[in-house]
Design a protein around this motif. Structure first.
Motif, short mmCIF file in Angstrom:
data_model
loop_
_atom_site.label_atom_id
_atom_site.label_comp_id
_atom_site.label_asym_id
_atom_site.label_seq_id
_atom_site.Cartn_x
_atom_site.Cartn_y
_atom_site.Cartn_z
N UNK A 60 -22.31 -22.94 18.56
CA UNK A 60 -22.05 -23.03 19.96
C UNK A 60 -22.72 -21.78 20.41
N UNK A 61 -23.28 -21.63 21.62
CA UNK A 61 -23.64 -20.44 22.45
C UNK A 61 -22.89 -20.07 23.34
N UNK A 62 -21.66 -20.51 23.58
CA UNK A 62 -20.76 -20.01 24.48
C UNK A 62 -20.03 -18.70 24.17
N UNK A 63 -20.22 -17.69 24.95
CA UNK A 63 -19.93 -16.56 24.91
C UNK A 63 -18.50 -16.07 25.61
N UNK A 64 -17.63 -15.46 25.30
CA UNK A 64 -16.47 -15.06 26.09
C UNK A 64 -15.40 -16.15 26.02
N UNK A 65 -15.62 -17.08 25.36
CA UNK A 65 -14.53 -18.17 25.02
C UNK A 65 -13.58 -18.12 23.90
N UNK A 66 -12.29 -18.47 24.05
CA UNK A 66 -11.27 -18.28 23.12
C UNK A 66 -11.64 -19.13 21.90
N UNK A 67 -11.57 -18.57 20.69
CA UNK A 67 -11.52 -19.38 19.32
C UNK A 67 -10.35 -20.09 19.04
N UNK A 137 -14.44 -23.34 20.43
CA UNK A 137 -14.18 -22.39 21.30
C UNK A 137 -13.71 -23.00 22.78
N UNK A 138 -12.61 -22.38 23.12
CA UNK A 138 -12.03 -22.96 24.32
C UNK A 138 -12.70 -22.26 25.60
N UNK A 139 -13.23 -22.98 26.61
CA UNK A 139 -13.88 -22.00 27.65
C UNK A 139 -13.14 -22.98 28.88
N UNK A 140 -13.56 -22.06 30.04
CA UNK A 140 -13.26 -22.69 31.41
C UNK A 140 -11.68 -22.35 31.80
N UNK A 141 -11.22 -23.25 32.69
CA UNK A 141 -9.68 -22.84 33.20
C UNK A 141 -8.76 -23.06 32.01
N UNK A 142 -8.12 -22.26 31.40
CA UNK A 142 -6.85 -21.99 30.64
C UNK A 142 -7.86 -22.73 29.17
N UNK A 143 -8.92 -22.49 28.96
CA UNK A 143 -9.60 -22.79 27.82
C UNK A 143 -9.46 -24.15 27.47
#
Length: 154
Positions: A60-67, A137-143
Motif C-alpha cells: 500500500x501507498x497510503x500514508x498516515x493511516x492506522x495499521x 491500513x485503516x484510512x478515512x473517517x474512523x479508519x
C-alpha cells in the motif's frame, strides 16, 4: 526629514515585493514537486521460502493511516473490470464477522516480471477458503476504509 520618510517607504515597498516574489517561488516549487513527483508507487516485497513466495509486504501507498493486524479466512475475491487483477477481498473472522479489504494495484506500473510475480503471489495466497495473516491500513473517517499492506498464509 521628508527624505527619510520616502526612503523608509521605499524600503518597505522593496521588502514587500521581495516577500511576494519569495512566496510565489515557494508556491510554484510546491506545485512542481506535486506534478513531477506524481503518485507514490507501491514497492512490494516478496518473501520466499524453498523457491516459493510465502508472503508479500509493502503493498500500500497510503500514508498516515492506522495499521492493524488480522488473522482471518478469505471468503470472497473481487477482481477489477478487466477481470485480471485482484481489487478486494472479504475475510471472515472465527466469530463470523466479515471485513472488506481493498487491494491497491500500483504494482501494475512495475516492470513486467515484478508485476507478474506480485499478481500471481496475491492470487495464490488470497485463495478463497485459505486462512491468512494480514496487515491492513485503516484510512478515512474512523479508519474504516481498509487497504491491504501485507499478507502471508497461515
Amino acid at each position: 526629514m521628508p527624505g527619510q520618510t520616502s526612503h523608509s517607504a521605499a524600503d518597505g515597498v522593496l521588502r514587500s515585493v521581495v516577500a511576494d516574489a519569495f512566496a510565489t517561488v515557494l508556491i510554484a516549487l510546491a506545485i512542481l514537486l506535486l506534478v513531477l513527483g506524481g503518485v507514490a508507487l507501491a514497492a512490494p516485497k516478496l518473501s520466499h521460502a524453498a523457491g516459493k513466495v510465502v508472503g508479500l509486504s509493502n503493498l500500500s501507498t497510503d500514508e498516515g493511516c492506522l495499521p492493524a493486524k488480522m488473522s482471518d479466512r478469505v471468503v470472497k475475491r473481487e477482481f477489477g473490470r478487466d477481470g485480471l487483477y485482484l481489487q478486494a477481498v472479504v475475510v471472515e473472522e472465527k466469530s463470523g464477522e466479515r471485513t472488506f479489504i481493498n487491494i491497491e494495484d500500483g504494482y501494475r506500473n512495475l516492470d513486467a516480471a515484478s508485476n507478474s510475480s506480485v499478481k500471481h503471489a496475491l492470487e495464490a495466497i488470497l485463495t478463497v477458503g485459505r486462512p491468512v495473516a494480514l496487515r491492513v491500513l485503516g484510512c478515512g473517517a474512523a479508519a474504516r476504509q481498509l487497504t491491504l499492506d501485507a499478507v502471508r498464509p497461515l
